[in-house]
Design a protein around this motif. Structure first.
Motif, short mmCIF file in Angstrom:
data_model
loop_
_atom_site.label_atom_id
_atom_site.label_comp_id
_atom_site.label_asym_id
_atom_site.label_seq_id
_atom_site.Cartn_x
_atom_site.Cartn_y
_atom_site.Cartn_z
N ALA A 30 162.64 8.89 26.42
CA ALA A 30 164.07 9.17 26.27
C ALA A 30 164.90 7.89 26.34
CB ALA A 30 164.51 10.15 27.37
N GLN A 31 164.27 6.74 26.33
CA GLN A 31 165.00 5.48 26.44
C GLN A 31 165.09 4.75 25.09
OE1 GLN A 31 166.58 5.04 29.06
NE2 GLN A 31 165.50 6.41 30.47
N THR A 32 166.02 3.82 25.02
CA THR A 32 166.13 2.97 23.84
C THR A 32 164.91 2.06 23.83
OG1 THR A 32 168.50 2.97 24.11
CG2 THR A 32 167.58 1.23 22.71
N ARG A 33 164.17 2.07 22.73
CA ARG A 33 162.92 1.30 22.76
C ARG A 33 162.45 0.91 21.37
NH1 ARG A 33 162.02 6.56 22.55
NH2 ARG A 33 160.11 7.29 21.53
N LEU A 34 161.59 -0.09 21.36
CA LEU A 34 160.94 -0.53 20.13
C LEU A 34 159.45 -0.26 20.31
CD1 LEU A 34 160.86 -2.34 17.49
CD2 LEU A 34 160.41 -4.24 19.05
N SER A 35 158.88 0.43 19.34
CA SER A 35 157.44 0.70 19.46
C SER A 35 156.65 -0.54 19.06
CB SER A 35 157.06 1.86 18.54
OG SER A 35 155.65 1.95 18.49
N ASN A 196 133.19 4.53 28.91
CA ASN A 196 134.11 3.53 29.44
C ASN A 196 134.93 2.90 28.30
OD1 ASN A 196 135.35 1.59 31.06
ND2 ASN A 196 133.60 0.19 30.92
N TYR A 197 135.73 3.75 27.67
CA TYR A 197 136.55 3.25 26.54
C TYR A 197 137.48 2.14 27.00
CZ TYR A 197 135.24 7.52 24.02
OH TYR A 197 134.56 8.51 23.39
N GLY A 198 137.51 1.04 26.25
CA GLY A 198 138.39 -0.07 26.60
C GLY A 198 139.57 -0.16 25.64
N GLY A 199 140.58 -0.91 26.07
CA GLY A 199 141.66 -1.21 25.13
C GLY A 199 143.04 -0.82 25.61
N LEU A 200 143.99 -1.06 24.72
CA LEU A 200 145.37 -0.58 24.94
C LEU A 200 145.37 0.84 24.42
CD1 LEU A 200 147.45 -3.72 23.83
CD2 LEU A 200 146.93 -2.94 26.16
N THR A 201 145.06 1.78 25.29
CA THR A 201 144.73 3.13 24.87
C THR A 201 145.94 4.05 24.73
OG1 THR A 201 144.28 3.55 27.17
CG2 THR A 201 142.38 3.08 25.77
N ARG A 202 147.11 3.58 25.16
CA ARG A 202 148.31 4.43 25.03
C ARG A 202 149.46 3.60 24.46
NH1 ARG A 202 147.46 7.38 30.86
NH2 ARG A 202 145.44 8.31 30.31
N ASP A 203 150.60 4.27 24.29
CA ASP A 203 151.78 3.65 23.66
C ASP A 203 152.18 2.34 24.33
OD1 ASP A 203 152.33 5.77 21.80
OD2 ASP A 203 153.11 6.96 23.47
N VAL A 204 152.67 1.42 23.51
CA VAL A 204 153.25 0.17 24.01
C VAL A 204 154.67 0.07 23.45
CG1 VAL A 204 153.00 -2.34 24.18
CG2 VAL A 204 150.95 -0.90 24.01
N PHE A 205 155.61 -0.22 24.32
CA PHE A 205 157.02 -0.30 23.91
C PHE A 205 157.70 -1.52 24.53
CE2 PHE A 205 156.56 4.49 24.37
CZ PHE A 205 156.52 4.76 23.02
N VAL A 206 158.72 -2.00 23.82
CA VAL A 206 159.75 -2.79 24.48
C VAL A 206 160.85 -1.79 24.81
CG1 VAL A 206 161.50 -4.58 24.20
CG2 VAL A 206 159.22 -4.90 23.23
N VAL A 207 161.29 -1.77 26.06
CA VAL A 207 162.27 -0.77 26.48
C VAL A 207 163.53 -1.49 26.93
CG1 VAL A 207 162.68 1.27 27.91
CG2 VAL A 207 160.33 0.60 27.32
N GLU A 208 164.65 -0.97 26.47
CA GLU A 208 165.94 -1.56 26.84
C GLU A 208 166.65 -0.63 27.82
OE1 GLU A 208 168.46 -2.57 23.55
OE2 GLU A 208 170.20 -2.91 24.86
N MET A 209 167.00 -1.17 28.98
CA MET A 209 167.64 -0.36 30.02
C MET A 209 168.96 -1.02 30.39
SD MET A 209 165.34 1.99 30.49
CE MET A 209 165.57 2.83 32.05
#
Ligand code: GCB
Length: 611
Positions: A30-35, A196-209
């Protein structure tokens, strides 16, 4: 050695500041963000060449960092020596595990460096910026423009680092070393029955607060009180202690005002007009739009309100006894293969659970992605959530305990507004001894302090005495600390054949609700034979047929989450032609087909629902 001491000091300080990183921003969606989802450049680094110099000293230990892949350098002249290059390296998708994207990484355990560039222009000069990761398994070291941001440990919970004032006008380089080496002192430890799955497994965002923002919000009915909303808020920022907070629920004509104290925190309980509140339940999973406003900060949420408690052997949802018609789920999409991460994955898995007649699911054996609880809220499926304190943790190691406590706190922080979540579980199948019970006792105390509104559990195990081979006893001292007595049992699979179920007697030494957190057996989808042929669908069907009446002989039995919704990958399961690296205890097979046992359980749940 002088040099070494100096390096260690810097390194330790660095680590300490990383662990003190701010809590993950709640409801980041629900935040301002860049995926930052999509293709990232990666370097597979089995020797950690990008992390340590040839004397095995981390490049990290100097600030500014003196070398290593974190710097993301490029040769500028023909004579430059730079022995890596992200911009010509292979790519991998984020979010996703690396194992199922590239055959060479299928069994890989070690480091992979992820890199991508981004530009971001804040909407206001006062904004604060964060880089947010839904999860990275197991350890993530994060660097922005060659500067270290910090480290996160634990493969299944979100984390973020503040990057306010650290962005350049041009493209910024974000580099993450993700390492999934299994560790004896880790949580989980080095032995599990899952991939043992490795990695960036979920969303990554830049978030602006905004400069002062809502860092925690917890909006739920007070424990056992159907008409008072308990609110706890914490603001973060320079104006945290002078910014009043308003929580509104237009659908209830509800408005609460809170004034944070010096620490930015405020709490209170507020009555809701009697008769107005429609409580959340599986039959009617009502969610209300909620807004939290504090100065420039605004969070919107959809929150359900319900109470959950126990009374003797009963679990009460909104004051009424409920039977938990559940299923266990791993965070894996068997159809695509690999870690599940998206809302679509959550809809597939929980959609199957609903088709099975479930009102409950156990998200095993670690925190699943946030979409699971949000979709469960919407579909009306109650949840058990847990941390990966599994089997053989180092009970005496204070760092291991600190790690488990952090993962638990991060999970509660993320999902504490979800009505669907009714049980926090602190462990699975752990050996009964004093050190372990002390360790788990700390986690139980933590979770009760963090969230007194939900039930606490742990998956225990029955045992028997030699003179009474068919009597299963539950007397684990951990049961004195939990709200429900949950245990996994495999009579008919690891313990005798299905007919053994008929002879079992139960001796459960607690007056609390009894919950069977696992039972089941393996079957290869489409393999049909007589019911005594192991791995046939008929064997599994027979096992389910005999298990259910056995459980009915437990007077305080109040629910189960059979093992498991769908086949999942496990390196412990090599048997060629049958398992081929999969745990076959799914009611749904690798290709999505329902096995015969599915229908036994579905019919049983249909009957239970009608009772
Ligand atoms: C268990 C574990 C679960 C395993 C399962 C099995 O008791 O809790 O993680 O996958 O047994 O299939 O053996």
């Amino acid at each position: 050695s002088f040099r070494f001491v100096w390096f260690s000091l810097v390194f330790l300080t660095g680590t300490a500041s990383a662990t003190a990183m701010s809590d993950a921003i709640p409801n980041v969606y629900a935040q301002t963000r860049l995926s930052l989802n999509g293709k990232w450049r990666v370097i597979v680094d089995p020797y950690d060449t990008g992390f340590y110099n040839y004397r095995r000293i981390p490049y990290d230990q100097s600030d500014p960092i003196k070398g290593g892949y974190a710097l993301d350098l490029k040769a500028r002249t023909p004579s430059d020596l730079v022995e890596y290059n992200f911009s010509t390296s292979q790519t991998l998708l984020v979010p996703r595990d690396w194992n199922t994207q590239d055959d060479k990484l299928f069994y890989y355990e070690g480091s992979v460096w992820y890199q991508r560039e981004f530009s971001y222009r804040p909407t206001s000069p006062d904004s604060r910026l964060f880089v947010y990761f839904g999860a990275a398994n197991y350890r993530a070291d994060v660097y922005l423009n060659g500067r270290r941001l910090g480290t996160h440990i634990g493969g299944f919970t979100p984390f973020n680092f503040e990057i306010t004032g650290r962005l350049k006008d041009g493209p910024n380089s974000l580099v993450v070393r993700v390492n999934n080496t299994r560790l004896k002192e880790g949580v989980p430890t080095d032995s599990t029955d899952w991939w043992n799955y490795g990695g960036l497994t979920r969303d990554v965002f830049v978030v602006e607060m905004p400069a002062t923002y809502v860092a925690t919000h917890d909006i739920q009915l007070a424990r056992g009180v159907p008409d008072r909303i308990a609110i706890s808020i914490r603001l973060d920022g320079s104006a945290a202690s002078s910014t009043p907070v308003t929580v509104s629920i237009p659908g209830l004509a509800f408005e609460a005002r809170l004034t944070p104290g010096a620490d930015g925190a405020a709490r209170g309980e507020f009555p809701v007009a009697a008769g107005k509140l429609r409580r959340w339940s599986p039959e009617s999973p009502k969610l209300y739009d909620v807004t939290i406003a504090a100065g420039d900060a605004l969070v919107t949420e959809r929150i359900g309100f319900r109470t959950v408690e126990t009374r003797g052997p009963d679990i009460l949802l909104n004051g009424e006894p409920v039977f938990l018609r559940g299923i266990s789920i791993h965070e894996e999409n068997p159809l695509r293969g690999g870690r599940a991460w998206s809302e679509e994955d959550a809809r597939l898995l929980l959609g199957w659970a609903r088709e099975l007649g479930c009102n409950f699911a156990r998200l095993a054996h670690y925190p699943h992605n946030e979409h699971m609880a949000r979709v469960a809220d919407e579909l009306g499926i109650m949840l058990w959530e847990e941390i990966p304190v599994y089997w053989t943790i180092q009970w005496e190691n204070p760092d291991t305990l600190a790690n488990a406590r952090r993962q638990l706190a991060e999970l509660v922080h993320r999902d504490r507004n979800r009505a669907s979540v009714i049980i926090w579980s602190v462990a699975n199948e752990t050996p009964v001894n004093d050190a372990r019970t002390r360790f788990l006792g700390t986690l139980v105390a933590d979770v009760r302090a963090l969230d007194p509104t939900r039930l606490v559990s742990a998956a225990m195990e029955p045992h028997h005495e030699e003179h009474a081979p068919d009597t299963r006893i539950i007397d684990d001292p951990l049961g004195a600390l939990t709200d429900i007595i949950s245990f996994n049992q495999y009579i008919g699979w690891y313990d005798g054949l299905p007919e053994k179920c008929d002879r079992i007697r139960w001796d459960i030494r607690y007056d609390k609700p009894v919950f069977i957190s696992e039972f089941g057996g393996g079957a290869l989808e489409g393999f049909h034979a007589a019911p005594d042929v192991r791995y046939s669908e008929e064997f599994q069907e027979e096992l389910y047929r005999r298990t259910l009446p056995m459980l009915e002989r437990i007077p305080a039995w109040r629910g189960a989450t059979p093992w498991i919704l769908a086949d999942f990958r496990s390196p412990r399961r090599p048997l060629p032609g049958i398992k081929d690296g999969w745990n076959r205890k799914g009611l749904i097979g690798e290709s999505g087909a329902k096995k015969k046992a599915w229908f036994v359980l579905r019919d049983y749940y249909e009957k239970k629902a009608g009772e």
